[in-house]
Scaffold this active site. Structure first.
Site, PDB file in Angstrom:
ATOM      1  N   GLY A 484     -18.496  38.230  -3.518  1.00 33.28           N
ATOM      2  CA  GLY A 484     -18.807  36.822  -3.744  1.00 33.28           C
ATOM      3  C   GLY A 484     -18.043  35.947  -2.783  1.00 33.28           C
ATOM      4  N   GLY A 486     -14.283  35.917  -3.134  1.00 31.94           N
ATOM      5  CA  GLY A 486     -12.860  36.183  -3.293  1.00 31.94           C
ATOM      6  C   GLY A 486     -12.579  37.554  -3.872  1.00 31.94           C
ATOM      7  N   VAL A 488     -11.489  40.205  -6.824  1.00 31.13           N
ATOM      8  CA  VAL A 488     -11.806  40.335  -8.240  1.00 31.13           C
ATOM      9  C   VAL A 488     -10.710  41.147  -8.934  1.00 31.13           C
ATOM     10  CG1 VAL A 488     -13.545  41.052  -9.926  1.00 31.13           C
ATOM     11  CG2 VAL A 488     -14.253  40.305  -7.642  1.00 31.13           C
ATOM     12  N   ASP A 598     -29.124  37.919  -2.554  1.00 29.85           N
ATOM     13  CA  ASP A 598     -28.098  38.890  -2.126  1.00 29.85           C
ATOM     14  C   ASP A 598     -28.140  40.136  -3.004  1.00 29.85           C
ATOM     15  OD1 ASP A 598     -26.133  39.750  -0.409  1.00 29.85           O
ATOM     16  OD2 ASP A 598     -24.486  38.825  -1.504  1.00 29.85           O
TER      17      ASP A 598
END
Length: 802
Positions: A484, A486, A488, A598
């Site tokens: 995404g 950043g 996780v 995506d």
């Protein structure tokens, strides 16, 4: 061919790339002590401060113009003349564009009569702020400063101890996006750890170094802001630790990322990467030492990056160290640079150097997240000293008076607004927000919740302290992935619910559109095959999203590159069907539908029971309106999954998701990545389609599945993937048709008889996807399948009650 010769060719080719110079609204270019007009220097026109074309620059003080006796009368450069000041004297520049300006002072000392300019000692102020203090110069030098001009005038004062001089002055406004906004926070690196630094544009910045890493010198002629970039070789601690990499392809600039005003093309087309021999996994860093003053100074550091080393996304992960402290861990340029390769990006830091430390040390090295090849890169470095601001006492007193006045008036105004706001809340608390589309085209529809916050989702906010507690203050041992926008983390909230915490780059607002889109999409949809949003946090310049935790991770890690037990064919079919249901709901559950943009195996997650859920909606777009065939938009997505028609025409439809899902079906069948960097950039879709079209689909099946797949099921599955991957969108099925055919394949696998109508006689027959050899008109003749499948999910009835 000799490597050095290739590098020479690549560099000299790249310098001819056309660069459009920035056109500043304020642009004052002065040759001090000269009467000449329109002198061309670095492709810009300078004018002498004695020219009859200008007046009013010299506002006060005693000064006189002198000629450099070492130059001819026809010389017209900045070194040909000077202005000598014997008392406090000022240049006054009219300013049209309030904001950050660049000021350059040129000093070229020479001897004129009794004045040896090398002996001058003086200070320079700009609107009362010290730029130089007790300054003297023995050799030619240029001093460059960035400062905020907050009024319609700029006074540059020369304050001599004995005498002062200057040869030339540049004052021009810079692009507004050159530095962060005042309310953005920058990581502050010091011996005390990492803190936050605010309002960088309110400080004076003096350029110390501007370095083109891996490249040659870049002259002002090839820079939109007429800057000079020097090579990095002299700053490398260990030259053998790195190697130069270059490209002839211009950078892939993206909105919201770096642009040519941040650094020229040639900075982003050259870099240094780790000098790792083939097959070697030795871990080390590339390190540069930049000499600075040993005083207790603070520096602004900007690092430039452009991934010109990777052949596909999500291959490069590295760490950044400043003065031995890890300043940024697990940098993923695929995420930061908007899921695009060779897309320029910069990261800012503020560095507090301790006294007696005479270098700023910058290092890059491989991250623990690296799986295929350990590597790290750097394209450019800028280091600027944050100048201590000295405000004359009378200005300070006036400033305090104005602050007091503003506070009193502002307090009364704020109280009035509060009363009006309370009244408005009571009056309109039941009114829903109208749907709207943001400038970027991403979805932004109001949601009716208890008390709207900044995004309209106040009831979903999670305090930052709770997230810190849940992740043990973002313990690196709890990192479960990067996706995404950043890193996780796995976390446990105070109610003992396990969650996945996706944290954007602290202090950066680069991922703000994705952050807002993710909240907007997930807060208005609920489906058993879509990952649920638990909440979000936007405190302390953080952008954090909290999701339900998916125990089994991504589909990708169960297919290849993992020690997990291989999924059975039955499990794989059920996962594909579940993901197809989630996508079908996205496409048809709303008036315009939602296009994911995506779809890939890392964005299909599995819970503890291997139930599939589609995740990561940061790139999602609302679909076309009823009277539209597509949405025109810039290409976004992941390499290897991109719809070729969308890529060529930049026309997005839900069939773009169908193409990406077709690649996922091949991954499931073959257990191979969409793009294999270890096999000459093998493209899975192209490779597999060659076998499928030959009728030899069995040749590409994961060897671990041999003997598990019924031939009739394999045929139906292969046909479905083939149709998803049709070159043209009109030839692809809808997700409703894909879902029906996958369920049909599942039925064939389970040896169930086809049942076209349920026991109540209420189930509609969904037409089978036409073969690829049927012409385009056949698609139109069979009716609109999107309408026929939009209201319900296809669900075959079997004797086992599935």
């Amino acid at each position: 061919m000799d490597a050095k010769f290739l590098y020479f060719l690549s560099f000299n080719f790249s310098i001819f790339i056309f660069t459009v110079a920035f056109t500043p609204q304020d642009n004052c270019l002065i040759i001090s002590g000269s009467s000449k007009d329109n002198v061309l220097i670095d492709n810009r026109l300078f004018i002498g401060d004695l020219s009859k074309k200008i007046s009013g620059y010299l506002s006060e003080g005693k000064s006189f113009a002198v000629k450099n006796p070492s130059t001819s009368s026809n010389s017209s450069g900045l070194h040909s003349s000077a202005r000598i000041f014997t008392s406090a004297s000022s240049y006054r520049f009219k300013i049209k564009n309030v904001g950050t300006h660049l000021v350059r002072l040129h000093f070229y000392p020479f001897v004129y009569g009794n004045y040896d300019l090398r002996n001058g000692n003086f200070s320079v102020l700009a609107n009362g702020l010290y730029l130089l203090s007790n300054f003297g110069v023995e050799s030619p030098v240029m001093k460059e400063f960035f400062l905020m001009v907050d009024k319609f005038g700029l006074d540059i004062m020369f304050l001599p101890s004995n005498f002062a001089f200057v040869n030339g002055i540049e004052v021009f406004s810079v692009p507004k996006d050159l530095f962060l906004d005042d309310d953005d926070e920058i990581p502050l690196i010091s011996d005390n750890g990492i803190q936050e630094f605010n309002n960088i544009t309110s400080y004076v910045l003096e350029t110390v170094y501007r370095v083109n890493v891996g490249g040659s010198i870049i002259t002002p002629f090839n820079d939109t802001l007429w800057r000079t970039w020097i090579p990095d070789e002299d700053f490398l601690v260990l030259k053998s630790a790195s190697k130069v990499i270059t490209t002839l392809v211009p950078p892939n600039y993206q909105p919201g990322g770096a642009n040519r005003d941040h650094a020229p093309d040639n900075v982003y087309m050259t870099a240094r990467e780790m000098n790792v021999a083939n097959g070697s996994w030795t871990l080390f860093n590339i390190t540069w030492d930049f000499p600075v003053s040993s005083e207790d100074d603070t520096y602004f550091v900007r690092l430039h990056f452009c991934d010109i080393v990777s052949v596909s996304l999500n291959m490069l992960y590295f760490d950044i160290y400043i003065n031995g402290i890890i300043a940024y861990k697990d940098v993923d340029l695929s995420v930061l640079a908007f899921h695009e390769l060779a897309s320029p990006y910069y990261i800012d830091f503020v560095v507090k150097n301790k006294k007696d430390s005479d270098v700023v040390r910058i290092s890059v090295g491989p991250s623990e997240l690296s799986t295929l090849r350990k590597n790290a890169i750097l394209n450019g470095v800028e280091i600027m000293r944050i100048v201590n601001v000295v405000v004359p006492r009378q200005k300070f007193v006036m400033k305090r008076i104005w602050i007091l006045v503003v506070c009193v008036v502002g307090g009364f105004f704020a109280l009035s607004l509060s009363v009006l706001a309370i009244f408005a809340v009571f009056k309109y608390r039941k009114r829903k927000q109208k749907p709207r589309r943001t400038e970027s085209g991403t979805i932004s529809e109001g949601i009716t919740l208890a008390s709207p916050g900044s995004f309209g989702y106040y009831g979903w906010k999670i305090p930052f302290a709770d997230i810190q507690l849940a992740t043990k203050n973002f313990d690196k041992n709890l990192i479960i992935g990067s996706g995404g926008f950043g890193v996780v983390y796995k976390g446990v909230l105070t109610d003992n619910n396990k969650v996945a915490v996706k944290r954007g780059v602290p202090g950066s607002r680069q991922g703000l559109p994705e952050f807002q889109t993710e909240i907007t999409v997930l807060s208005r949809i609920r489906h058993c095959h879509l990952v649920s949003l638990i909440g979000y946090c936007e405190e302390q310049s953080e952008m954090i999203l909290v999701y339900e935790y998916m125990d089994k991770g991504t589909l990708r890690q169960h297919l290849y590159g993992s020690n997990s037990s291989p999924l059975s064919w039955k499990q794989r079919l059920e996962i594909c069907i579940g993901a197809a249901r989630g996508l079908h709901y996205l496409h048809t559950g709303f008036a315009q539908g939602i296009i994911h943009r995506d779809i890939k195996s890392t964005n299909i997650l599995l819970d503890e029971n291997y139930i599939a859920k589609v995740a990561d909606f940061g790139l999602s777009r609302s679909g076309p309106c009823l009277n539209e065939s597509h949405v025109s938009t810039g290409v976004k997505g992941s390499f290897g999954y991109l719809d070729p028609e969308y890529f060529r025409r930049q026309q997005l439809t839900d069939k773009s998701d169908v193409y990406s899902f077709g690649v996922v079906l091949l991954e499931v069948l073959c257990s191979k990545p969409a793009v294999d960097p270890l096999r000459e950039q093998l493209n899975l879709a192209e490779w597999a389609m060659e076998w499928i079209k030959k009728g030899l689909v069995m040749k590409i099946v994961d060897p671990r599945l041999v003997g598990q797949i019924k031939p009739s099921c394999l045929k139906k599955f292969g046909e479905t993937a083939e149709k998803c991957l049709s070159e043209y969108a009109v030839d692809r099925p809808t997700m409703g048709d894909v879902l029906w055919n996958l369920e049909r394949a599942y039925q064939l696998q389970m040896n169930e008889q086809e049942n076209e109508q349920d026991e109540m006689g209420s189930r509609r027959v969904v037409p089978e996807v036409p073969s690829m050899n049927v012409d385009a008109n056949a698609e139109n003749n069979r009716g609109n399948s999107e309408v026929s499948t939009s209201g319900v999910f296809s669900q075959l009835i079997t004797r086992k009650g599935r």
